[in-house]
Design an enzyme around this catalytic site. Structure first.
Site, PDB file in Angstrom:
ATOM      1  N   LYS A   1      20.351 -41.982 -37.477  1.00 34.58           N
ATOM      2  CA  LYS A   1      20.504 -40.750 -38.225  1.00 34.58           C
ATOM      3  C   LYS A   1      20.892 -41.092 -39.669  1.00 34.58           C
ATOM      4  CE  LYS A   1      19.662 -37.429 -35.237  1.00 34.58           C
ATOM      5  NZ  LYS A   1      18.581 -36.432 -35.477  1.00 34.58           N
TER       6      LYS A   1
ATOM      7  N   LYS B   1       9.225 -30.976 -29.571  1.00 36.27           N
ATOM      8  CA  LYS B   1      10.405 -30.654 -28.779  1.00 36.27           C
ATOM      9  C   LYS B   1      10.168 -29.323 -28.072  1.00 36.27           C
ATOM     10  CE  LYS B   1      13.663 -32.803 -32.046  1.00 36.27           C
ATOM     11  NZ  LYS B   1      14.733 -32.525 -33.030  1.00 36.27           N
TER      12      LYS B   1
END
Length: 329
Positions: free
Chosen positions: A152, A248
């Protein structure tokens, strides 16, 4: 006469191990909404994660699902659901519950019903949350048993983070996610830093709606759309800007649209990542159907939690096995 169906909606909270930090902030728990559809004999379940980035809240999503109770009682099917609700978390929970219910009623696997070959184990990324270069390097070193790490990024110091992590885990495969936090003026420099660190893929470096610059540069590292893509309808507008798309279920509104989105993405020449929100094995299980031939898989949600459902998915050193029937599908 066919018996009607009942709908139950529940909100559950699962503590996150430590905390999960991205460029937008940190959180300490996963709040999920579960839809359960029953016919008096069988029950099907689906789990979703409302996401504030898309204007969703736990309460709002639960209410949207509950509002579908009359349609469910009248035996709403997956095709009707696509027209009833827009893409998003609420539709995902209901769509996955309907897949699960149908599989149980027919005594067949959801994979078989979807026309997917018998499921096999897949390799999933393991996420390293945003932190200082030294802290991320230490976490990456601790996670070195995972062959694919997802970093991240999205803050000042990303070049230092990339270099420190690569030094800490010289043999690991790396992908990274900036969560819309890079600036166009820094794009080429940061992509070069990612290339130097051996990063395979960068997710969503620029804000959705502000990513036109990606079409006009030489992308030295493949770039993957996440927030810029939700379902099939959003693919054509971004196909020249990106090399891959993160699909997703909470964005597409369920497995039904996710399968169609993957097929359309392939037709457009885009590679596919199958991703997730931080959630339990119940949310990951349907995504495993999509993950079978994906280029990258990021279904590590349960690994980030202090506890998971029982039964849950089995993970071994970055490999996740197909779901047991008692969990889903």
């Amino acid at each position: 006469m066919k018996q009607g169906r009942d709908l139950k909606v529940g909100v559950e909270r699962f503590p996150i191990r430590g905390r999960f930090t991205i460029s937008r902030g940190a959180k300490h728990e996963a709040a999920v909404v579960v839809a359960t559809i029953g016919d008096g004999v069988h029950q099907g379940r689906g789990e979703c994660v409302p996401y504030a980035r898309y204007g969703e809240s736990v309460e709002g999503v639960a209410q949207a699902i509950e509002a579908c109770a009359p349609a469910i009682a009248a035996r709403l099917d997956r095709a009707g659901l696509q027209a009833l609700l827009p893409p998003g978390a609420a539709r995902n929970a209901l769509d996955c519950a309907l897949w699960d219910l149908e599989a149980k009623i027919l005594g067949r696997s959801a994979a078989e019903l979807a026309g997917v070959a018998p499921l096999h184990a897949v390799e999933t990324a393991f996420t390293i949350s945003l932190a200082s270069p030294d802290e991320m390097a230490a976490r990456a070193r601790d996670a070195a048993t995972y062959p694919l790490l997802k970093l991240k990024l999205g803050d000042d110091g990303d070049e230092a983070r990339l270099a420190a992590i690569r030094a800490a885990v010289p043999k690991a495969r790396l992908i990274a996610d900036a969560n819309e936090a890079w600036r166009a003026s820094d794009l080429e420099r940061l992509l070069q830093a990612a290339k130097a660190a051996g990063v395979e893929l960068i997710e969503q470096p620029l804000p959705a709606g502000g990513d036109a610059a990606l079409q006009h540069i030489h992308r030295v590292v493949p770039v993957c759309a996440d927030e810029s893509v939700h379902d099939r309808a959003s693919l054509r507008g971004i196909a020249k800007r990106y090399d891959a798309v993160n699909i997703k279920l909470d964005k597409t509104g369920g497995l039904t649209e996710a399968l169609a989105t993957a097929a359309e993405a392939r037709a457009l020449g885009l590679k596919i990542m199958v991703g997730c929100m931080v959630a339990t094995s119940l949310a990951m299980a349907p995504a495993l159907l999509l993950a079978q031939d994906a280029d990258w898989v990021d279904l590590d949600g349960p690994l980030l939690l202090d506890r998971d459902r029982v039964p849950g998915l089995a993970y071994t050193s970055g490999t996740v096995m197909p779901a047991p029937a008692a969990l889903w599908g």
